[in-house]
Scaffold this motif. Structure first.
Motif, PDB file in Angstrom:
ATOM      1  N   GLY A 153      20.710 -25.231  16.111  1.00 47.98           N
ATOM      2  CA  GLY A 153      22.003 -24.750  15.653  1.00 47.98           C
ATOM      3  C   GLY A 153      22.097 -24.560  14.168  1.00 47.98           C
ATOM      4  O   GLY A 153      21.090 -24.526  13.466  1.00 47.98           O
ATOM      5  N   GLY A 154      23.335 -24.462  13.712  1.00 50.88           N
ATOM      6  CA  GLY A 154      23.637 -24.138  12.329  1.00 50.88           C
ATOM      7  C   GLY A 154      23.403 -25.260  11.354  1.00 50.88           C
ATOM      8  O   GLY A 154      22.722 -26.237  11.639  1.00 50.88           O
ATOM      9  N   MET A 155      23.995 -25.117  10.209  1.00 52.89           N
ATOM     10  CA  MET A 155      23.703 -26.012   9.104  1.00 52.89           C
ATOM     11  C   MET A 155      24.698 -27.166   8.963  1.00 52.89           C
ATOM     12  O   MET A 155      24.512 -28.031   8.134  1.00 52.89           O
TER      13      MET A 155
ATOM     14  N   CYS B  10      14.122 -20.756  11.260  1.00 53.90           N
ATOM     15  CA  CYS B  10      14.575 -21.419  10.030  1.00 53.90           C
ATOM     16  C   CYS B  10      13.904 -22.786   9.910  1.00 53.90           C
ATOM     17  O   CYS B  10      13.489 -23.371  10.903  1.00 53.90           O
ATOM     18  N   ALA B  11      13.854 -23.283   8.694  1.00 54.68           N
ATOM     19  CA  ALA B  11      13.273 -24.605   8.450  1.00 54.68           C
ATOM     20  C   ALA B  11      14.155 -25.691   9.070  1.00 54.68           C
ATOM     21  O   ALA B  11      15.368 -25.521   9.212  1.00 54.68           O
ATOM     22  N   THR B  12      13.539 -26.797   9.404  1.00 54.32           N
ATOM     23  CA  THR B  12      14.265 -27.946   9.929  1.00 54.32           C
ATOM     24  C   THR B  12      15.032 -28.612   8.801  1.00 54.32           C
ATOM     25  O   THR B  12      14.529 -28.756   7.697  1.00 54.32           O
ATOM     26  N   VAL B  13      16.255 -29.016   9.095  1.00 54.92           N
ATOM     27  CA  VAL B  13      17.050 -29.800   8.148  1.00 54.92           C
ATOM     28  C   VAL B  13      17.293 -31.154   8.804  1.00 54.92           C
ATOM     29  O   VAL B  13      17.702 -31.228   9.964  1.00 54.92           O
ATOM     30  N   TYR B  14      17.016 -32.216   8.064  1.00 54.12           N
ATOM     31  CA  TYR B  14      17.216 -33.579   8.558  1.00 54.12           C
ATOM     32  C   TYR B  14      18.457 -34.155   7.889  1.00 54.12           C
ATOM     33  O   TYR B  14      18.604 -34.079   6.674  1.00 54.12           O
TER      34      TYR B  14
END
Length: 124
Positions: free
Chosen positions: A63-65, A99-103
């Motif tokens: 999903g989104g950010m 897109c890159a993974t965001v943790y």
């Protein structure tokens, strides 16, 4: 004949494998709870430079950010409670297609309709 459509389950599993691989590359030992439906999809542990173990409870979502738009209040709080009970960190790993993974580290409970920022970006 066109390629068969990937099911939501397959896309989710592929994303879990991608994040597992990222954690392994960062030096974590990782366990994947296949079809877990629990408070975390992945559990990752790594020995820190000070000799302490860093334990991550990772919930993987496509999903989104914004973490608020991805994880329900109940799932957010269940992940937080499970991680705290085990002395670990609750982590939400998100990725949109290509897109890159965001943790995200969850810092506190989420209330229904609450907009308080109880998370921060986390570097693995």
């Amino acid at each position: 004949m066109s390629a068969p459509l990937r099911t939501a389950y397959k896309r989710g599993r592929e994303l879990e494998h991608r994040i597992r691989d990222e954690l392994l590359a960062a030096g974590y030992q990782v366990i994947r709870g296949a079809g877990s439906r629990g408070a975390g999809d992945l559990w990752a542990a790594k020995l820190g430079g000070d000799g302490t173990t860093l334990l991550l409870f990772v919930q993987v979502k496509r999903g989104g950010m914004s973490p608020l738009s991805i994880l329900s209040v109940a799932a957010w709080n269940a992940l937080l409670d499970a991680a705290r009970a085990a002395g670990g960190l609750p982590i939400l790993a998100t990725a949109a297609p290509r897109c890159a993974t965001v943790y995200w580290r969850i810092l506190g409970p989420r209330l229904p309709h609450g907009r308080a920022r109880t998370w921060e970006e986390f570097a693995i």
